[in-house]
Motif scaffolding. Structure first.
Motif, PDB file in Angstrom:
ATOM      1  N   ILE A 362      -8.361  -3.405   6.514  1.00 18.75           N
ATOM      2  CA  ILE A 362      -7.097  -2.717   6.217  1.00 18.75           C
ATOM      3  C   ILE A 362      -7.010  -2.424   4.716  1.00 18.75           C
ATOM      4  CG2 ILE A 362      -4.580  -2.971   6.161  1.00 18.75           C
ATOM      5  CD1 ILE A 362      -4.846  -4.650   8.773  1.00 18.75           C
ATOM      6  N   LEU A 363      -7.374  -3.401   3.905  1.00 16.04           N
ATOM      7  CA  LEU A 363      -7.331  -3.185   2.452  1.00 16.04           C
ATOM      8  C   LEU A 363      -8.349  -2.118   2.050  1.00 16.04           C
ATOM      9  CD1 LEU A 363      -6.983  -6.906   1.215  1.00 16.04           C
ATOM     10  CD2 LEU A 363      -5.193  -5.163   1.272  1.00 16.04           C
ATOM     11  N   GLU A 365      -9.659   0.339   3.845  1.00 16.99           N
ATOM     12  CA  GLU A 365      -9.281   1.690   4.286  1.00 16.99           C
ATOM     13  C   GLU A 365      -8.248   2.304   3.358  1.00 16.99           C
ATOM     14  OE1 GLU A 365      -8.000   0.770   8.205  1.00 16.99           O
ATOM     15  OE2 GLU A 365     -10.081   0.432   8.864  1.00 16.99           O
ATOM     16  N   ASN A 366      -7.527   1.475   2.661  1.00 16.93           N
ATOM     17  CA  ASN A 366      -6.511   1.976   1.736  1.00 16.93           C
ATOM     18  C   ASN A 366      -6.993   1.946   0.282  1.00 16.93           C
ATOM     19  OD1 ASN A 366      -3.756   2.492   3.228  1.00 16.93           O
ATOM     20  ND2 ASN A 366      -4.794   0.785   4.245  1.00 16.93           N
ATOM     21  N   ASN A 367      -8.311   1.834   0.148  1.00 22.67           N
ATOM     22  CA  ASN A 367      -8.912   1.876  -1.187  1.00 22.67           C
ATOM     23  C   ASN A 367      -8.444   0.779  -2.126  1.00 22.67           C
ATOM     24  OD1 ASN A 367     -10.907   3.785  -1.536  1.00 22.67           O
ATOM     25  ND2 ASN A 367      -9.360   5.419  -1.242  1.00 22.67           N
ATOM     26  N   ILE A 368      -8.121  -0.358  -1.548  1.00 19.89           N
ATOM     27  CA  ILE A 368      -7.728  -1.491  -2.383  1.00 19.89           C
ATOM     28  C   ILE A 368      -8.928  -2.424  -2.495  1.00 19.89           C
ATOM     29  CG2 ILE A 368      -6.186  -3.477  -2.621  1.00 19.89           C
ATOM     30  CD1 ILE A 368      -4.085  -1.850  -1.084  1.00 19.89           C
ATOM     31  N   HIS A 388      -1.484  -2.654  -6.771  1.00 16.94           N
ATOM     32  CA  HIS A 388      -1.585  -2.412  -5.326  1.00 16.94           C
ATOM     33  C   HIS A 388      -0.805  -3.431  -4.494  1.00 16.94           C
ATOM     34  CE1 HIS A 388      -4.524   0.585  -6.091  1.00 16.94           C
ATOM     35  NE2 HIS A 388      -5.494  -0.250  -6.443  1.00 16.94           N
ATOM     36  N   LEU A 391       1.938  -2.229  -1.888  1.00 18.32           N
ATOM     37  CA  LEU A 391       1.305  -1.432  -0.841  1.00 18.32           C
ATOM     38  C   LEU A 391       0.511  -2.341   0.102  1.00 18.32           C
ATOM     39  CD1 LEU A 391       0.489   1.360   0.333  1.00 18.32           C
ATOM     40  CD2 LEU A 391      -1.533   1.255  -1.172  1.00 18.32           C
ATOM     41  N   ALA A 392      -0.205  -3.300  -0.471  1.00 19.00           N
ATOM     42  CA  ALA A 392      -1.031  -4.190   0.356  1.00 19.00           C
ATOM     43  C   ALA A 392      -0.165  -4.941   1.366  1.00 19.00           C
ATOM     44  CB  ALA A 392      -1.785  -5.173  -0.543  1.00 19.00           C
ATOM     45  N   LYS A 394       2.683  -4.047   2.609  1.00 16.44           N
ATOM     46  CA  LYS A 394       3.198  -3.097   3.588  1.00 16.44           C
ATOM     47  C   LYS A 394       2.133  -2.749   4.647  1.00 16.44           C
ATOM     48  CE  LYS A 394       5.738   1.293   3.371  1.00 16.44           C
ATOM     49  NZ  LYS A 394       6.035   1.156   4.759  1.00 16.44           N
ATOM     50  N   ILE A 395       0.931  -2.459   4.193  1.00 15.76           N
ATOM     51  CA  ILE A 395      -0.097  -2.036   5.163  1.00 15.76           C
ATOM     52  C   ILE A 395      -0.608  -3.212   6.007  1.00 15.76           C
ATOM     53  CG2 ILE A 395      -0.828   0.040   3.917  1.00 15.76           C
ATOM     54  CD1 ILE A 395      -3.114  -1.597   2.727  1.00 15.76           C
ATOM     55  N   GLU A 398       2.036  -3.792   8.640  1.00 14.87           N
ATOM     56  CA  GLU A 398       1.892  -2.749   9.655  1.00 14.87           C
ATOM     57  C   GLU A 398       0.650  -2.999  10.512  1.00 14.87           C
ATOM     58  OE1 GLU A 398       3.350   0.998   7.555  1.00 14.87           O
ATOM     59  OE2 GLU A 398       1.316   1.504   8.305  1.00 14.87           O
TER      60      GLU A 398
END
Ligand code: ASP
Ligand code: MG
Length: 407
Positions: A362-363, A365-368, A388, A391-392, A394-395, A398
């Motif tokens: 998940i991290l 895929e979100n470029n973290i 980040h 955002l981390a 939140k994703i 989710e």
């Protein structure tokens, strides 16, 4: 008739209207025939104000005098709450930690409760009084006041519940329960009906500021269920209890973030047995808690050792780190304060393979970028760049579908 220990946090008693509201809540339980033992924190941010005053006088306060000062906050709130109850026509008495004899060890500013004498409390209860006790404080073997560490009133409440063998221990504040993540950050956060001690401990130590971690340890040890709810409404709260009651399918229960982390790298340390031992012993001996640790072999038999500390420990820690780095022949020490630790917690992780991998994906895929990883039985933490952090959370919330958590 039940014996109920209730604790009200500082926000719940921050002004006269709120003190009266708390008095009404206590009285309504008392009228049902229950015995009520109440623990309160200092009003609003009054402990912070006392600390601020103290800092204007000295940057290095005598720990005994600091406790003398800080215990006054709770003395104000217990007296006012008792008066509010009396004014409404019910019997109440306020007691300080020393009057009850909440005996602690000698560690001023972070004392641990050793023993509680129930006799005074029992005497007052037998006379039909509501007993209002100052949280966060006790008395040591020299009859000096001690405090239990910031947020320590929760621990007072649980210790009293254990000592009095209370039927219920209820912790009221401005937060109406334990959420899957901070609802101020993620609006989809869901409130949990139940959370295990183990998960709560992880969440508390990972930065969820709802309960004093020591209170959860104590509750677990004495098997006391804690009910966490708001004093501002009658919404159902969260029960904290033993793992047996857990919904076992829930692999992840919560996501937390801690933005008060610093990453320290001791670079190019000679690769020899005993090096890590020396480094971390030095820190431990000076009471500096280290959290995540990685070591990797560079070229020419030199290692980089990277670890994280709490920002509060950086000033104190840096001196020892530099000393030991020199002693060990390290080439450099790097400090990076631009980091945050994001974690997932869940008792069901033990039986659900792939939970950590899913977090990393998940991290990713979100470029973290993940800088460090640490895992334990029921948690996985990743150190990432501070920008980040939100955002981390939140994703991950989710991604693990915590908005749809079924209890
Ligand atoms: N008044 C103390 C503090 O603010 C203890 C507490 O609130 O539990 O840390
Ligand atoms: Mg407080």
């Amino acid at each position: 008739m039940a014996l109920i220990v209730q604790k009200y946090g500082g926000t719940s008693v921050s002004n006269v209207e709120r003190i009266n509201n708390v008095a009404d809540r206590i009285i309504s339980e008392y009228k049902k025939g229950n015995q009520m033992v109440i623990v309160v924190s200092a009003m609003g941010d009054s402990t912070d104000k006392l600390i601020d005053l103290m800092n204007q006088i000295t940057s290095n306060p005598d720990p005994r005098e600091a406790d003398m000062l800080l215990t006054t906050g709770e003395q104000v709130s217990i007296a006012l709450l008792s008066m509010a109850i009396q004014e409404k026509g019910y019997k109440a008495i306020s007691l300080t930690g020393s009057q009850v004899r909440i005996e602690t060890n000698d560690h001023h500013n972070h004392a641990e409760i050793m023993k509680i004498d129930n006799s005074r409390i029992n005497k007052e209860l037998a006379e039909g009084k509501i007993v209002v006790i100052a949280g966060f404080q006790g008395i040591n073997s020299h009859n000096d006041f001690t405090t239990l560490g910031r947020g320590g009133s929760d621990t007072t409440a649980v210790a009293l519940a254990a000592s009095l063998k209370a039927d219920r221990c209820e912790i009221y504040s401005d937060v109406d329960g334990i959420y899957t993540t901070d609802p101020r950050m993620v609006t989809e956060a869901s409130k949990l009906d139940f959370i295990s001690y183990e998960e709560m401990l992880e969440l508390a130590s990972l930065g969820a500021k709802v309960l004093h971690p020591r209170s959860v340890e104590l509750a677990k040890f004495y098997n006391i269920k804690l009910y966490i709810a708001s004093s501002f409404n009658n919404q159902p709260g969260t029960m904290v209890g033993g793992m047996d009651n857990m919904e076992k399918k829930r692999s992840v229960t919560g996501v937390t973030v801690d933005k008060e982390q610093v990453k320290v790298t001791v670079a190019k340390v000679p690769d020899q047995p005993g090096v890590a031992g020396k480094l971390f012993t030095k820190l431990a001996d000076n009471n500096i808690n280290v959290d995540m640790i990685i070591q990797n072999l560079q070229h020419n038999s030199k290692n980089d050792i990277t670890f994280t500390l709490h920002t509060n420990d950086l000033n104190k820690g840096i001196k020892y780190i530099e000393e030991i780095a020199e002693e060990l022949g390290a080439e450099n020490v790097y400090i990076d304060e631009d980091v945050a630790k994001v974690s997932i917690v869940g008792a069901g992780m033990i039986t659900t393979p792939g939970t950590a991998a899913k977090m990393f994906n998940i991290l990713g895929e979100n470029n973290i970028n993940i800088q460090m990883i640490s895992t334990a039985d029921i948690k996985v933490s990743c150190l990432i760049e501070k920008k980040h952090a939100d955002l981390a959370v939140k994703i991950l919330h989710e991604g693990f579908e915590l908005d749809k958590i079924k209890l």
